[in-house]
Design an enzyme around this catalytic site. Sequence first.
Site, PDB file in Angstrom:
ATOM      1  N   GLY A  56     -21.118 -10.867  13.049  1.00 17.62           N
ATOM      2  CA  GLY A  56     -21.955 -11.629  13.969  1.00 17.62           C
ATOM      3  C   GLY A  56     -22.981 -12.413  13.180  1.00 17.62           C
ATOM      4  O   GLY A  56     -23.238 -12.105  12.020  1.00 17.62           O
ATOM      5  N   CYS A  83     -18.816  -6.492   8.261  1.00 14.04           N
ATOM      6  CA  CYS A  83     -19.903  -7.437   8.006  1.00 14.04           C
ATOM      7  C   CYS A  83     -21.158  -7.047   8.802  1.00 14.04           C
ATOM      8  O   CYS A  83     -21.732  -5.999   8.549  1.00 14.04           O
ATOM      9  CB  CYS A  83     -19.428  -8.850   8.327  1.00 14.04           C
ATOM     10  SG  CYS A  83     -20.464 -10.094   7.576  1.00 14.04           S
ATOM     11  N   HIS A 170     -14.633  -9.767   5.357  1.00 17.67           N
ATOM     12  CA  HIS A 170     -13.813  -9.936   6.559  1.00 17.67           C
ATOM     13  C   HIS A 170     -12.329  -9.693   6.258  1.00 17.67           C
ATOM     14  O   HIS A 170     -11.682 -10.539   5.651  1.00 17.67           O
ATOM     15  CB  HIS A 170     -13.984 -11.360   7.105  1.00 17.67           C
ATOM     16  CG  HIS A 170     -15.316 -11.581   7.722  1.00 17.67           C
ATOM     17  ND1 HIS A 170     -15.581 -11.251   9.031  1.00 17.67           N
ATOM     18  CD2 HIS A 170     -16.463 -12.072   7.215  1.00 17.67           C
ATOM     19  CE1 HIS A 170     -16.841 -11.546   9.307  1.00 17.67           C
ATOM     20  NE2 HIS A 170     -17.404 -12.033   8.218  1.00 17.67           N
ATOM     21  N   GLU A 172      -9.965  -9.699   8.405  1.00 17.13           N
ATOM     22  CA  GLU A 172      -9.110 -10.338   9.408  1.00 17.13           C
ATOM     23  C   GLU A 172      -8.736 -11.770   9.064  1.00 17.13           C
ATOM     24  O   GLU A 172      -7.857 -12.342   9.694  1.00 17.13           O
ATOM     25  CB  GLU A 172      -9.795 -10.282  10.787  1.00 17.13           C
ATOM     26  CG  GLU A 172     -11.052 -11.123  10.949  1.00 17.13           C
ATOM     27  CD  GLU A 172     -12.340 -10.460  10.441  1.00 17.13           C
ATOM     28  OE1 GLU A 172     -12.240  -9.550   9.601  1.00 17.13           O
ATOM     29  OE2 GLU A 172     -13.437 -10.875  10.866  1.00 17.13           O
ATOM     30  N   GLY A 225       5.317 -25.164  36.300  1.00 16.47           N
ATOM     31  CA  GLY A 225       6.399 -25.541  35.394  1.00 16.47           C
ATOM     32  C   GLY A 225       6.017 -25.249  33.953  1.00 16.47           C
ATOM     33  O   GLY A 225       6.829 -25.333  33.051  1.00 16.47           O
ATOM     34  N   VAL A 227       4.262 -22.795  30.758  1.00 16.12           N
ATOM     35  CA  VAL A 227       4.616 -21.481  30.226  1.00 16.12           C
ATOM     36  C   VAL A 227       3.899 -20.350  30.971  1.00 16.12           C
ATOM     37  O   VAL A 227       4.524 -19.382  31.407  1.00 16.12           O
ATOM     38  CB  VAL A 227       4.238 -21.390  28.725  1.00 16.12           C
ATOM     39  CG1 VAL A 227       4.627 -20.047  28.154  1.00 16.12           C
ATOM     40  CG2 VAL A 227       4.887 -22.504  27.948  1.00 16.12           C
ATOM     41  N   ASP A 228       2.585 -20.487  31.130  1.00 18.59           N
ATOM     42  CA  ASP A 228       1.806 -19.349  31.626  1.00 18.59           C
ATOM     43  C   ASP A 228       2.171 -18.979  33.060  1.00 18.59           C
ATOM     44  O   ASP A 228       2.432 -17.811  33.360  1.00 18.59           O
ATOM     45  CB  ASP A 228       0.306 -19.643  31.552  1.00 18.59           C
ATOM     46  CG  ASP A 228      -0.105 -20.073  30.160  1.00 18.59           C
ATOM     47  OD1 ASP A 228       0.661 -19.795  29.221  1.00 18.59           O
ATOM     48  OD2 ASP A 228      -1.166 -20.690  30.015  1.00 18.59           O
ATOM     49  N   LYS A 368      -1.734 -16.651  23.861  1.00 20.22           N
ATOM     50  CA  LYS A 368      -0.643 -17.585  24.170  1.00 20.22           C
ATOM     51  C   LYS A 368       0.679 -17.207  23.475  1.00 20.22           C
ATOM     52  O   LYS A 368       1.736 -17.234  24.090  1.00 20.22           O
ATOM     53  CB  LYS A 368      -1.062 -18.990  23.748  1.00 20.22           C
ATOM     54  CG  LYS A 368      -0.106 -20.076  24.186  1.00 20.22           C
ATOM     55  CD  LYS A 368      -0.552 -20.665  25.495  1.00 20.22           C
ATOM     56  CE  LYS A 368       0.347 -21.767  25.968  1.00 20.22           C
ATOM     57  NZ  LYS A 368      -0.054 -22.238  27.296  1.00 20.22           N
TER      58      LYS A 368
END
Length: 512
Positions: A56, A83, A170, A172, A225, A227-228, A368
């Site tokens: 943060g 961190c 970090h 990630e 129409g 994707v989601d 997504k």
Amino acid sequence: MTHKELVLILDFGSQYTQLIARRIRELGVYSEIKPFDIDVEEIKKLNPKGIILSGGPSSVYAQDAPLPSRELFDIGCPILGICYGLQVMAYMLGGEVDPAQNREYGRAVLTIDDHSDLFFQLRDHIDVWMSHGDHLTAFPPAFEMIAHTANSPVASMRNPGKKWYGIQFHPEVVHTPQGNKILNNFVFKICQCAGDWNPSSFVETTIQGIKNQLGSGKALCALSGGVDSTVAAYLVARAIGRQLTCVFVDTGLLREGEAEQVCKYYEKADFEFRFVDASERFLQNLQGVIDPEQKRKIIGEEFIRVFEEEAEKIGDVKFLVQGTLYPDVIESVSTRGPSAMIKSHHNVGGLPEKMGLSLLEPLRELFKDEVRRVGRELHLPQNILGRHPFPGPGLAVRILGEIDEERLSILRPADRIFIEELQRNEQYDKIWQAFVVLLPIQTVGVMGDERTYENVIALRAVTSIDGMTADWAEIPNDLLAKISNRIINEVKGVNRVVYDISSKPPSTIEWE
Ligand code: XMP
């Protein structure tokens, strides 16, 4: 939704918090982000196998520094502070944090002093990514050093009895190439997760959850129409079949052939399907409207009206299905970019309260790319799963200025040519979103020996991870030339094509 295993991430505002969740999920362990000040009783209910305190931007000494409840450390599960998360642990557990004069930012070499758990099977020296101001100068009681860098003699700490760990860098981000191994060690070696979270287990538990929640109730879904909404609808249909009705509205603002294609596909589905051609209503309401926000508002309101009418025809609908994704849901202290406020996004937002519908959002825990994986699990075809996003207000926000049939009939074939060429030349799947924009100006050209005074088409293509930020896509020049030639030759009323080379920010993806 209950998951067997959860690694909980408490968000202290780092731009990387979502990335931590993604990395953990890539390891096959379900992970969720909650605000740093979540009630400890709520954490106990979630029963996490481990907790990660994110980074943060604050200093633990700042007046309004985000700090978790002290009882967090009484829960008794493993904790990893990253961190700022490490500094929080040190500060609250009796160590010393120095408000540093110099920020340490960028690559550093970490020397590992203990390979037994967090750094299991890592080399003695690894590259890590640092990004912090304050740093640790003394460990809290019962903590020991397990790794250091030249600048941070206390870059990592451990309380082995409690299974509490802290790292100053970090893990990630891609700039810490061994970072995944560190998270892997935390999740499996320290938290003892089994790692059985994947798209098929998600599908199974979600379907069961929906069955329990809906019983014999009817649900309604607005299909676009895209994707989601498609994945959400097919998932819900697996659970309740024809208790679900999906409505696809032709707003008159769809692309060439889109309504036919979409209908052809959905008519075979295991849910009730309704196609509503409302194009006349929409186009009539939009007559003479130029202002982008007004266009969006008119379309949003009309959409809700159409939808309401359909719901009434079906009768006794209890639930509304929406394809909301995780990034839209996260309650976060992070700054998530201003885009949410820049344009009023059109959806059926007002409907649930008005009609007393309960919301059903089966994808609200997914990113997504995970939605696409779930779609594959549901055997949806690649041409649906790989589709570029298309905004609710459709071509209305891609025809700048007034919208009418004539301008729609200029934009549509130009858009079809652009997409056709990207697909033929293997560019489509590399691009997040591509489309054309019809500008409200005319320019002079020459065709044969004749002077022309006609429209300008702008090509827009961007790469992006989530649509929040984007870069203009580098399409090969010869392909751009071909697209421009085809549009000018094949589309009557266009004599100029330009390519949009703006990133987001400061531009947005759509022009309106
Ligand atoms: P912008 O233009 O804000 O777009 O950079 C970011 C992403 O959102 C899509 N978009 C919308 N999607 N309803 C939607 O469902 C909307 O009103 C809307 N406006 C923009 C846009 O296409 C891009 O993918």
